[in-house]
Design an enzyme around this catalytic site. Structure first.
Site, PDB file in Angstrom:
ATOM      1  N   SER A   6      35.169 -26.159 -43.204  1.00 13.89           N
ATOM      2  CA  SER A   6      35.665 -27.362 -42.023  1.00 13.89           C
ATOM      3  C   SER A   6      35.145 -28.555 -43.331  1.00 13.89           C
ATOM      4  O   SER A   6      34.290 -28.876 -43.445  1.00 13.89           O
ATOM      5  CB  SER A   6      35.320 -27.406 -40.768  1.00 13.89           C
ATOM      6  OG  SER A   6      33.659 -27.243 -40.453  1.00 13.89           O
ATOM      7  N   ASP A  42      40.058 -25.438 -43.618  1.00 12.42           N
ATOM      8  CA  ASP A  42      40.015 -25.400 -41.614  1.00 12.42           C
ATOM      9  C   ASP A  42      40.161 -27.269 -41.107  1.00 12.42           C
ATOM     10  O   ASP A  42      38.682 -27.882 -41.740  1.00 12.42           O
ATOM     11  CB  ASP A  42      39.284 -24.420 -41.108  1.00 12.42           C
ATOM     12  CG  ASP A  42      39.722 -24.383 -39.730  1.00 12.42           C
ATOM     13  OD1 ASP A  42      40.745 -24.206 -39.289  1.00 12.42           O
ATOM     14  OD2 ASP A  42      38.436 -23.651 -39.032  1.00 12.42           O
ATOM     15  N   HIS A  43      41.365 -27.257 -40.806  1.00 14.38           N
ATOM     16  CA  HIS A  43      41.515 -28.410 -40.018  1.00 14.38           C
ATOM     17  C   HIS A  43      40.945 -30.050 -40.686  1.00 14.38           C
ATOM     18  O   HIS A  43      39.834 -30.160 -39.960  1.00 14.38           O
ATOM     19  CB  HIS A  43      40.272 -28.514 -38.907  1.00 14.38           C
ATOM     20  CG  HIS A  43      40.490 -27.615 -37.458  1.00 14.38           C
ATOM     21  ND1 HIS A  43      41.508 -27.971 -36.496  1.00 14.38           N
ATOM     22  CD2 HIS A  43      40.014 -26.251 -37.205  1.00 14.38           C
ATOM     23  CE1 HIS A  43      41.964 -26.493 -36.020  1.00 14.38           C
ATOM     24  NE2 HIS A  43      40.830 -26.078 -36.075  1.00 14.38           N
ATOM     25  N   HIS A  81      38.709 -23.864 -28.986  1.00 13.51           N
ATOM     26  CA  HIS A  81      38.112 -23.446 -29.661  1.00 13.51           C
ATOM     27  C   HIS A  81      36.235 -23.593 -29.266  1.00 13.51           C
ATOM     28  O   HIS A  81      36.157 -24.205 -27.689  1.00 13.51           O
ATOM     29  CB  HIS A  81      38.117 -24.870 -30.346  1.00 13.51           C
ATOM     30  CG  HIS A  81      39.094 -25.262 -31.652  1.00 13.51           C
ATOM     31  ND1 HIS A  81      39.853 -25.848 -31.710  1.00 13.51           N
ATOM     32  CD2 HIS A  81      39.412 -24.376 -32.529  1.00 13.51           C
ATOM     33  CE1 HIS A  81      40.196 -25.401 -32.390  1.00 13.51           C
ATOM     34  NE2 HIS A  81      40.478 -25.032 -33.232  1.00 13.51           N
ATOM     35  N   GLY A  82      36.055 -22.384 -29.098  1.00 13.78           N
ATOM     36  CA  GLY A  82      34.447 -22.342 -28.506  1.00 13.78           C
ATOM     37  C   GLY A  82      34.333 -20.353 -28.001  1.00 13.78           C
ATOM     38  O   GLY A  82      35.870 -20.032 -27.391  1.00 13.78           O
ATOM     39  N   HIS A 127      44.357 -20.088 -33.739  1.00 14.94           N
ATOM     40  CA  HIS A 127      42.964 -21.220 -33.316  1.00 14.94           C
ATOM     41  C   HIS A 127      42.038 -20.390 -32.703  1.00 14.94           C
ATOM     42  O   HIS A 127      42.172 -19.837 -31.450  1.00 14.94           O
ATOM     43  CB  HIS A 127      42.857 -22.342 -33.482  1.00 14.94           C
ATOM     44  CG  HIS A 127      43.407 -23.131 -34.950  1.00 14.94           C
ATOM     45  ND1 HIS A 127      42.452 -23.064 -36.179  1.00 14.94           N
ATOM     46  CD2 HIS A 127      44.561 -22.724 -35.611  1.00 14.94           C
ATOM     47  CE1 HIS A 127      42.506 -23.629 -37.233  1.00 14.94           C
ATOM     48  NE2 HIS A 127      44.357 -23.078 -37.055  1.00 14.94           N
ATOM     49  N   GLY A 128      41.256 -20.641 -32.421  1.00 17.93           N
ATOM     50  CA  GLY A 128      39.866 -20.623 -31.147  1.00 17.93           C
ATOM     51  C   GLY A 128      39.852 -18.643 -30.673  1.00 17.93           C
ATOM     52  O   GLY A 128      39.916 -18.278 -29.375  1.00 17.93           O
ATOM     53  N   THR A 148      33.111 -19.174 -33.914  1.00 19.96           N
ATOM     54  CA  THR A 148      31.642 -19.249 -33.073  1.00 19.96           C
ATOM     55  C   THR A 148      30.773 -18.016 -32.683  1.00 19.96           C
ATOM     56  O   THR A 148      29.888 -17.508 -31.975  1.00 19.96           O
ATOM     57  CB  THR A 148      32.381 -19.514 -31.665  1.00 19.96           C
ATOM     58  OG1 THR A 148      33.152 -20.998 -31.585  1.00 19.96           O
ATOM     59  CG2 THR A 148      31.643 -20.265 -29.941  1.00 19.96           C
TER      60      THR A 148
HETATM   61  O1  G3H Z   1      39.838 -23.308 -36.814  1.00 23.68           O
HETATM   62  C1  G3H Z   1      38.565 -22.223 -36.708  1.00 23.68           C
HETATM   63  C2  G3H Z   1      38.897 -21.644 -35.403  1.00 23.68           C
HETATM   64  O2  G3H Z   1      39.730 -21.969 -34.600  1.00 23.68           O
HETATM   65  C3  G3H Z   1      37.479 -20.934 -34.421  1.00 23.68           C
HETATM   66  O3  G3H Z   1      37.338 -20.910 -33.254  1.00 23.68           O
HETATM   67  O4  G3H Z   1      35.019 -20.438 -32.741  1.00 23.68           O
HETATM   68  O5  G3H Z   1      36.368 -20.108 -31.169  1.00 23.68           O
HETATM   69  O6  G3H Z   1      36.600 -18.516 -32.773  1.00 23.68           O
HETATM   70  P1  G3H Z   1      36.212 -19.969 -32.223  1.00 23.68           P
HETATM   71 ZN    ZN Z   2      40.404 -23.843 -35.472  1.00 26.81          ZN
END
Ligand code: G3H
Ligand code: ZN
Length: 293
Positions: free
Chosen positions: A49, A83-84, A184-185, A212-213, A237
């Site tokens: 990122s 990423d992002h 996210h998280g 994502h997430g 995460t």
């Molecule tokens: O772009 C990265 C992710 O969307 C990670 O999400 O931290 O919930 O696994 P996460």
């Molecule tokens: Zn993400």
């Protein structure tokens, strides 16, 4: 071995499984991800990122991923992904640095601006043969949720299937990040996927869909999402939690220890085990076909 993302995704689309995209920040996490992929003969995406670029600098961390992919990954296909990316400048730097793919995230901007920013990134990246991920709908994290005052309000930012075909046509992206109920998280038990929405998007989208997430989402939900057309799943995460918990445990037990390897080793292994678990759930384990045959 580093490969263009296209090489990995063609097989995932054909055989209907998802590829894990795991965030790294250093050598240890990168080793953990690539070792997991090698152990299970799975294709994998290693991603960084903007915060990681600030922390480790673009070229050093990109070179770490490249060299681990070559010397540890062997013939297992690894894609290097940004990423992002929030700005064109950041995306351009990663394209120039030889990334396999880049994500331009203009999802919080008004639709017109999102399309314009994404189109600009596609225009640049495609000239270098690099794939671009766009994002339609907003995926929130802890900060965003606090502003929104809760998970329920985030639902109005889910991806609208009705806008997907036009977004893909106007931007020319190769993969699409969608907002379908994850955050996210790791919000265990609070992230509920909108499965009918995934099906509706998959029906109109001719590109691989990105979830994502991925942390904190129950395996049964993940498997259902993959069946409905999710082809890339981002996880960050849970890797950070595994690494940090292991460090705390080891350092707590060995207060006089100053040999970094004695506590970084177990932390790296803890991340590897989490990644291995994900690769099995995503269905990518065993899909890295040997190129020597
Ligand atoms: O772009 C990265 C992710 O969307 C990670 O999400 O931290 O919930 O696994 P996460
Ligand atoms: Zn993400």
């Amino acid at each position: 071995m580093l490969v263009p993302l296209k090489d990995i995704m063609q097989d995932a689309v054909r055989r209907r499984y998802a590829v894990g995209a795991f965030n790294t920040v250093n050598l240890e996490v990168t080793l953990a991800i690539v070792r997991a992929a090698v152990n299970l003969r799975s294709p994998v995406i290693v991603q960084i990122s903007e915060k990681t670029i600030k922390y480790a600098e673009l070229k050093p961390i990109a070179d770490v991923i490249r060299t681990v992919s070559r010397h540890v990954g062997g013939d297992v296909p690894v894609a290097l992904h940004f990423d992002h990316g929030r700005s064109f400048a950041a995306v351009r730097e990663c394209v120039d640095a030889g990334f396999s793919s880049v994500h331009i995230d203009a999802s919080e901007q008004p639709l017109e601006n999102n399309i314009a920013a994404t189109h600009q990134a596609v225009d640049y990246a495609h000239r270098a043969g690099v794939w671009v991920q766009g994002e339609l709908g907003v995926i929130f994290g802890k900060e965003g949720l606090t502003k929104l005052r809760g998970v329920a309000a985030a639902r109005q930012y889910l991806t609208d299937p009705a806008g997907v075909a036009e977004y893909l046509r106007a931007t020319g992206v190769d993969t699409l990040a969608v907002s379908v109920g994850t955050l996210h998280g790791a919000f265990r038990g609070r992230e509920r996927l909108d499965l009918p929405r995934i099906s509706a998007i998959a029906k109109v989208a001719k590109v691989p869909l990105v979830l994502h997430g991925g942390s904190g989402v129950a395996p049964v939900q993940i498997r259902a999402a993959v069946r409905r057309g999710i082809r890339i799943i981002n996880v960050d995460t849970e890797l950070r939690i595994a690494f940090t918990q292991s460090l705390r445990r080891t350092l707590g037990k060995q207060r006089g220890q100053y040999d970094l390897r004695t506590y970084l080793g177990p932390a790296t292994l803890a991340v590897q085990r989490v990644v291995e678990g994900k690769l099995k759930v995503f269905g990518s384990a065993g899909r890295a076909v040997s190129r020597s045959r």
